[in-house]
Design an enzyme around this catalytic site. Structure first.
Site, PDB file in Angstrom:
ATOM      1  N   VAL A 220      73.709  21.771  54.853  1.00  0.00           N
ATOM      2  CA  VAL A 220      73.633  23.194  54.513  1.00  0.00           C
ATOM      3  C   VAL A 220      72.718  23.418  53.320  1.00  0.00           C
ATOM      4  CG1 VAL A 220      74.964  25.173  53.677  1.00  0.00           C
ATOM      5  CG2 VAL A 220      75.890  23.719  55.491  1.00  0.00           C
ATOM      6  N   ALA A 221      72.806  22.515  52.329  1.00  0.00           N
ATOM      7  CA  ALA A 221      71.974  22.657  51.133  1.00  0.00           C
ATOM      8  C   ALA A 221      70.494  22.462  51.457  1.00  0.00           C
ATOM      9  CB  ALA A 221      72.422  21.653  50.078  1.00  0.00           C
ATOM     10  N   GLU A 225      67.568  28.717  53.775  1.00  0.00           N
ATOM     11  CA  GLU A 225      68.053  30.005  54.274  1.00  0.00           C
ATOM     12  C   GLU A 225      67.158  31.166  53.852  1.00  0.00           C
ATOM     13  OE1 GLU A 225      69.871  27.969  52.423  1.00  0.00           O
ATOM     14  OE2 GLU A 225      71.773  27.459  53.403  1.00  0.00           O
ATOM     15  N   ASP A 267      36.559  47.940  68.951  1.00  0.00           N
ATOM     16  CA  ASP A 267      35.978  49.160  69.500  1.00  0.00           C
ATOM     17  C   ASP A 267      34.755  49.556  68.683  1.00  0.00           C
ATOM     18  OD1 ASP A 267      37.441  49.746  71.682  1.00  0.00           O
ATOM     19  OD2 ASP A 267      38.618  51.346  70.794  1.00  0.00           O
TER      20      ASP A 267
END
Length: 642
Positions: A220-221, A225, A267
């Protein structure tokens, strides 16, 4: 303490995720609202034949087979086929659909061209285009989604998401990071197997679970995130900055592609040019007795704003253009032999036209020439409000002369005339195609002293040479102006009166390139980005523009660099592949060709951006293509580069 910290972390993560989602939703919602503004191209009402008489009905009630009448200023309510001409000509501004710089003449006869594109269908009025001259009746052949404009809108709404290069890289990085983290976590857990039986854990299983929690915490670390939030925030800030420059991004992820673009399909009309016809050159007869026979003047200014300077052939600024006989008579003719309107829109902060672009360009020229009475105070015109300044000089001449009779433009004459009266003086002013006007002239106005002298064969030949230079080498759209003194008291004019005219001058106009485009084009080449100019305009006009902005990089031979849509489609598949690798200019295209071009380039692993401009009344930028993550829509090519 730990529980409070965990709650704080959870709240921060949720806040970041909410902000991430909100930014994405707001950005894409704004773009979708812009798409919906394509509905603004649809006419609100239409003059329809129902129950034996014409009545005004909502355009939404039209059905195929209805007979509709259109006139100057009307927005065409549906795709319609011409069946009856109620005036000498009908001209339509269809730049919104085809990108053509000036209005198109419509006719009753159907085209005989094979594989006809929108530009070839001269008997069809397309929904959303504007009638700028004439009056006619037509039968409805398509409404709603079955129109050219409707098919474009439906194509945009049916786009599919594509993975952008940055998204692919992030996905690859995420997959790699997940594998590395998983490997490290397993390794950490395995390395600590010997500690599972530690008495402090209370048993083997509890020890295994303890170190499993440590491995999960490590995973998780290690997960970034904040990366999605940071990426989204950066893209949103870039999108916001582009929006200030009138650039609307079709979807937020499309900004990711900017850094790795390899080909820009741009264009011409409105993106590389201003989409505002402007007079850039004036040619008059200086003197037949002494000095140079012909005098040329350059006119600055690239918009409808009445701001510009007139220079002589040496580059010297004319302080008082209205003192020169030919220029002041050109100003008179431009103001009087004209049915357009130039006005200032305070809400948008710009000058707008109603009517034919070439006629508006003449009105702007009249403003730049000025008035004789202001010679002692040339800055006085600049003291007027923008609303007053828009047509001040034009209104002056319209007040000085009373229009008595008009001979409208016809295709066989290729000219129009107006009879004006002033202080018991009757003058007919004429303007039209140079070959039609010059052939009817027997005299010429001299610019050095204002005298009128016979138009000799040598002078006529010199004028024709200048015309060839204007229309050929410089690809300017040219008009000739003339006048004729008429008998006092005459109240009407006929086509027979349009002879023995006095030549005043020749004006050349164009849809000018934006001043900043050339440097932006050079920046692209320096960065290794190839630019392909895509336009519905004709080939010679587009090639001239590309030379001016440096797109051809000083190439002399354009073989293999410039193609029309029909020329490209006739090539075998292998030659098409090779042509795509060298193409610089793609002309006479319609929206389906743009889709084909971008898809073909994508198949060659190119990262493509299509830059497009929509010349609509609201002057906002709207996309009219199909590639959700590969489109940037803007009004200025240089915005993309900066």
């Amino acid at each position: 303490m730990e529980d409070a910290f965990a709650r704080s972390v959870t709240e921060v993560i949720l806040l970041i995720l909410a902000a991430n989602a909100a930014v994405g939703v707001i950005t894409e919602t704004n773009a979708e609202k812009a798409l919906e503004e394509l509905r603004a191209y649809q006419a609100d009402v239409a003059t329809v034949l129902r129950n034996g008489c014409f009545s005004i009905l909502p355009a939404t009630e039209l059905v195929p087979g209805d007979i509709v009448e259109v006139a100057v200023g009307c927005k065409v309510p549906a795709d319609m086929r011409m069946i009856e001409m109620l005036s000498n000509e009908l001209r339509v501004d269809q730049a919104i659909l085809t990108g053509e710089s000036w209005s198109v003449e419509k006719e009753l006869e159907s085209t005989i061209a094979t594989n006809a594109v929108y530009q070839d269908k001269t008997n069809i009025l397309f929904s959303g285009t504007i009638v700028v001259a004439g009056r006619a009746r037509a039968v409805v052949v398509g409404v709603g989604a079955h129109t050219a404009m409707g098919s474009i809108r439906d194509s945009m709404l049916q786009t599919e998401d594509e993975a952008t290069p940055l998204k692919k890289k992030l996905d690859e990085f995420g997959t790699f990071l997940a594998k590395v983290i998983a490997g490290i976590c397993v390794l950490v857990w395995i390395v600590n197997i010997g500690h599972f039986r530690d008495p402090s854990h209370g048993g083997f299983m509890r020890g295994a679970i303890h170190y499993f929690k440590i491995a999960v915490a490590l995973a998780v670390a290690a997960i970034p995130e904040g990366l999605p939030a940071v990426v989204t925030t950066c893209l949103a800030l870039g999108t916001k900055r582009m929006a200030r420059l009138n650039a609307i991004v079709r979807s937020l992820p499309s900004v990711e592609t900017l850094g790795c673009t390899t080909v820009i399909c741009s264009d011409k009309t409105g993106t590389l040019t201003t989409n505002m016809m402007s007079v850039s050159k004036v040619c008059v007869v200086h003197s037949v007795q002494r000095g140079p026979l012909i005098a040329e003047y350059n006119v600055s200014g690239t918009t409808y704003a009445p701001e510009g300077i007139i220079f002589d052939s040496t580059g010297t600024q004319l302080d008082f253009p209205a003192q020169l006989p030919c220029l002041i008579h050109i100003s008179m003719c431009s103001a009087l032999c004209n049915e357009s309107i130039l006005q200032y829109n305070p809400d948008k902060g710009n000058y707008e036209k109603i009517g034919e672009s070439t006629e508006v360009a003449l009105r702007v020229l009249a403003e730049k020439v000025g008035l004789p009475g202001f010679d002692s105070m040339p800055s006085s015109l600049n003291m007027l409000s923008k609303h007053e300044r828009a047509s001040y000089c034009n209104h002056y001449w319209e007040d000085q002369f009373r229009k008595v009779s008009i001979a409208d433009f016809t295709r066989d004459r290729k000219m129009m005339s107006v009879l004006c009266s002033r202080n018991h003086l009757q003058i007919m002013f004429s303007k039209g195609a140079p070959e039609s006007i010059i052939s009817r002239c027997t005299n010429v106005l001299c610019n050095d002293n204002g005298s009128t002298v016979p138009l000799t064969a040598s002078t006529r030949a010199e004028l024709e040479l200048r015309l060839q230079s204007f229309a050929g080498k410089e690809t300017l759209r040219c008009l000739a102006l003339a006048l004729k003194q008429m008998p006092v008291g005459q109240q009407t004019i006929s086509y027979d009166d349009e002879r023995d005219l006095t030549f005043i001058g020749l004006v050349g106009m164009l849809d000018p390139p934006r001043e900043e485009v050339r440097s932006a084009m050079l920046s692209c080449m320096t960065a290794g980005i190839r630019v392909i100019v895509v336009t519905g305009d004709n080939k010679s006009t587009a090639e001239s523009l590309c030379r001016k902005i440096g797109a051809f990089d000083d190439l002399v031979d354009l073989a293999g660099r410039s193609y029309t849509a029909s020329e490209f489609e006739e090539l075998p598949a292998l030659q098409q592949t090779l042509a795509l690798q060298r193409m610089v200019l793609f002309t006479r295209v319609e929206p389906s060709h743009k889709k084909m071009l971008v898809e073909a380039l994508q198949h060659q692993n190119e990262v493509v951006y299509l830059l497009t401009y929509t010349s609509q009344i609201t002057s906002k930028c709207l996309p009219y293509c199909w590639f959700r993550n590969l489109i940037l829509v803007l009004v200025n090519f240089a915005i993309f580069i900066t």
